[in-house]
Design a protein around this motif. Structure first.
Motif, PDB file in Angstrom:
ATOM      1  N   THR A 128       0.155  25.545  55.373  1.00  0.00           N
ATOM      2  CA  THR A 128      -0.425  25.480  54.487  1.00  0.00           C
ATOM      3  C   THR A 128      -0.469  25.788  52.630  1.00  0.00           C
ATOM      4  O   THR A 128       0.595  26.675  52.205  1.00  0.00           O
ATOM      5  CB  THR A 128      -1.313  26.847  54.966  1.00  0.00           C
ATOM      6  N   ASP A 130      -0.804  26.932  49.045  1.00  0.00           N
ATOM      7  CA  ASP A 130      -0.775  28.344  48.744  1.00  0.00           C
ATOM      8  C   ASP A 130      -1.543  27.850  46.815  1.00  0.00           C
ATOM      9  O   ASP A 130      -1.081  28.208  46.333  1.00  0.00           O
ATOM     10  CB  ASP A 130       0.317  28.302  47.787  1.00  0.00           C
ATOM     11  N   ASP A 132      -2.670  30.191  44.837  1.00  0.00           N
ATOM     12  CA  ASP A 132      -2.015  30.672  43.512  1.00  0.00           C
ATOM     13  C   ASP A 132      -0.795  29.807  43.243  1.00  0.00           C
ATOM     14  O   ASP A 132      -0.531  30.142  41.755  1.00  0.00           O
ATOM     15  CB  ASP A 132      -1.362  32.237  44.375  1.00  0.00           C
ATOM     16  N   THR A 133      -0.371  29.281  43.929  1.00  0.00           N
ATOM     17  CA  THR A 133       0.178  28.105  42.717  1.00  0.00           C
ATOM     18  C   THR A 133      -0.851  26.518  42.502  1.00  0.00           C
ATOM     19  O   THR A 133       0.123  26.072  41.497  1.00  0.00           O
ATOM     20  CB  THR A 133       1.479  27.473  43.833  1.00  0.00           C
ATOM     21  N   GLY A 144      -6.084  25.794  54.043  1.00  0.00           N
ATOM     22  CA  GLY A 144      -5.103  24.978  52.604  1.00  0.00           C
ATOM     23  C   GLY A 144      -4.654  23.885  53.589  1.00  0.00           C
ATOM     24  O   GLY A 144      -3.026  23.969  53.183  1.00  0.00           O
ATOM     25  N   LYS A 161       3.344  32.089  38.745  1.00  0.00           N
ATOM     26  CA  LYS A 161       3.450  30.871  39.671  1.00  0.00           C
ATOM     27  C   LYS A 161       2.767  29.430  39.943  1.00  0.00           C
ATOM     28  O   LYS A 161       3.076  28.827  40.573  1.00  0.00           O
ATOM     29  CB  LYS A 161       3.299  31.887  41.155  1.00  0.00           C
ATOM     30  N   LYS A 172       2.780  27.589  51.566  1.00  0.00           N
ATOM     31  CA  LYS A 172       2.642  29.580  51.688  1.00  0.00           C
ATOM     32  C   LYS A 172       4.481  29.860  51.665  1.00  0.00           C
ATOM     33  O   LYS A 172       4.448  30.783  51.324  1.00  0.00           O
ATOM     34  CB  LYS A 172       1.703  29.768  51.963  1.00  0.00           C
ATOM     35  N   GLU A 173       4.506  28.911  52.882  1.00  0.00           N
ATOM     36  CA  GLU A 173       5.672  29.467  54.206  1.00  0.00           C
ATOM     37  C   GLU A 173       6.623  29.130  52.980  1.00  0.00           C
ATOM     38  O   GLU A 173       7.911  28.226  52.715  1.00  0.00           O
ATOM     39  CB  GLU A 173       5.861  28.597  55.353  1.00  0.00           C
ATOM     40  N   GLU A 198      12.072  27.413  45.134  1.00  0.00           N
ATOM     41  CA  GLU A 198      11.527  28.165  45.050  1.00  0.00           C
ATOM     42  C   GLU A 198      11.319  28.373  43.581  1.00  0.00           C
ATOM     43  O   GLU A 198      10.620  28.502  43.020  1.00  0.00           O
ATOM     44  CB  GLU A 198      11.171  29.435  45.981  1.00  0.00           C
TER      45      GLU A 198
END
Length: 498
Positions: A128, A130, A132-133, A144, A161, A172-173, A198
């Protein structure tokens, strides 16, 4: 014996090696157009109640020797019977009109590539995006799974982020080991997809190369490239519509596939990851609408699973909810296809058919023989229970949903806890959250199976059941939990998986 007689006998032997369920699925594929490229399917009326010998005659009559052989191989590959495909390969009868090199390509080349991709798809993960990014120009769907660019910058905090210059978003993951996901890119003129560390830089202009922590491929100006150092132009036989991304973290491998053809597009080997990875997607700017189509993280559907689900979907039955059984706090739609929990308890007679304490409802239709199948949308819910029950189940007071009590169900609790209410209860480790659940019953076989209707995954099967009375579909939308679980359960029309 003539060549045609030899082939007819061989095809009959092959079909005899199929189970009844596999043979039913084989006939379903026979009805479809383009299973043999450029050819229409066998008319459904011709296949009704047709046994195996007659099926061979129909194929030979419609497609001739070479076509019938290739068609049989294609379908056997679809239903996962590679052993029978291999048997056909070794069959020594080759009619004059068949090109043996072409047949080898049909039966080995395409089939082997698909088989290899199927192995990788076993490592499918739920990805999914994210928010926030996501760059402020990007719009993500609530689940998502989709993203597109708008060229309208939202007023969002420029956190560490978030990408602030490039139209990009991460998953997200955090992913490691072996994993695989698929992204739809149909209708787009520019995009980038892959994986990233990341720790990648998210500010200013981004260079999506391995030395910067990105492993990607992209489309720009009608050219597909792997953004290696130096970049590598990709030769494709057809326009990409869906990209598969496979990572073997331990081996330092990132590979990209054309999902439709199973062609390997590019592999990064000997990669140094030094940590977990995130999915990386850029839908790029929409260029006055010419690139406005979304990128979509699509469910990974295994071909063998798809064939199995199609074989049970043919037993789709009409199912509606019975308001006379509904708990007084449940609200049913007028057509009997939707149910959700309300806070107000209606003043209804507490007759023997009605659930009085548990927020349950039964289907109107009962089944006491044969096979039946129905699908229920569970999207947006944090709690639900689905399955079948006997007509004589207890409907008053607290109810334990176990087979001994006449219930065969699976359920979701707390948003991510899936279990089968067997004895003992069985935890279901699912690779994604089902949005639609299929329920299949074979009354005589004592079988109740549950499927993710989008990915075709078998979620759980109760086997060896002893049914001695009528079975009814069973539903519980569960309490609405202050509005968090207010979405309805919806009995959906059954459409065959694409």
């Amino acid at each position: 014996m003539t060549d045609m007689e030899k082939l007819s006998r061989e095809l009959w032997i092959v079909l005899q090696n199929l189970t009844q369920e596999e043979f039913n699925t084989f006939k379903w594929f026979l009805k479809q157009d383009n299973v043999l490229e450029g050819q229409t399917g066998v008319p459904p009326a011709d296949l009704e109640n047709t046994e195996r010998c007659k099926t061979v005659d129909l194929m030979l009559g419609k497609y001739k020797a070479s076509g019938a052989k290739r068609l049989t191989a294609n379908i056997l590959g679809e239903i996962g019977r590679r052993d029978l495909v291999e048997r056909l390969k070794t069959f020594n009868q080759e009619p004059k009109e068949i090109n043996s090199h072409y047949l080898s390509y049909e039966m080995e080349g395409i089939g082997e590539k698909m088989a290899e991709l199927e192995k990788l798809r076993e490592f499918a993960v739920d990805v999914t995006l994210d928010p926030d990014t996501a760059h402020p120009d990007l719009v993500l769907t609530g689940d998502g799974k989709q993203v597109h660019d708008t060229d309208e910058t939202k007023d969002l905090p420029d956190t560490s982020k978030r990408f602030n210059k490039c139209a990009s978003v991460l998953g997200k993951e955090l992913l490691s080991g072996k994993f695989y996901f698929e992204v739809g890119v149909e209708g787009k003129t520019a995009w980038t997809v892959g994986v990233a560390k990341e720790s990648v830089n998210r500010k200013g202009e981004i260079i999506v190369t391995p030395n910067k922590g990105f492993w990607t491929i992209w489309l720009r100006n009608k050219v597909y490239e792997a953004i290696d150092v130096p970049s590598v132009r990709l030769s494709l036989k057809s326009r990409l519509r869906k990209v598969g991304v496979f990572v073997d973290h331990g081996k330092g491998l990132v590979s990209f596939y054309n999902v439709e053809t199973a062609d390997l597009l590019y592999s990064y080997a000997g990669c140094s990851f030094s940590g977990k990875l995130l999915a990386y997607i850029s839908p790029c700017g929409h260029k006055n609408g010419s690139n406005s189509a979304p990128m979509v993280i699509t469910p990974v559907v295994h071909k063998i699973n798809k064939a199995e689900l199609r074989s049970v979907q043919q037993f789709a039955a009409e199912v509606t909810l019975d308001p006379d059984t509904a708990h007084p706090e449940l609200i049913l739609s007028a057509d009997g296809k939707r149910v959700h929990h309300g806070d107000d308890r209606k003043d209804l007679p507490d007759d023997p058919n009605r659930f009085s304490d548990c927020v349950n409802v039964l289907g109107k239709q009962g089944f006491s023989s044969g096979r039946f199948y129905f699908e229920v949308q569970v999207k947006g819910k944090t709690d639900w229970t689905l399955g079948v029950s006997t007509e004589s189940i207890e409907r008053k007071g607290e109810i334990r949903l176990e087979p001994e009590g006449g219930f065969w169900t699976i359920y979701l609790r707390n948003g991510d806890e899936y279990e089968a209410f067997d004895k003992p209860i069985v935890s279901l480790p699912l690779r994604s959250h089902p949005q639609k659940v299929g329920v299949f019953v074979d009354y005589e076989e004592g079988l109740v199976s549950f499927y993710d209707a989008e990915t075709a995954d078998l979620l759980y099967s109760f086997t060896g059941c002893c049914f001695a009375e009528k079975l009814l579909p069973f539903f519980s939308p569960c309490s609405n939990v202050g509005g968090m679980n207010s979405a309805p359960l919806i009995i959906s029309p059954v459409s065959l998986l694409d």
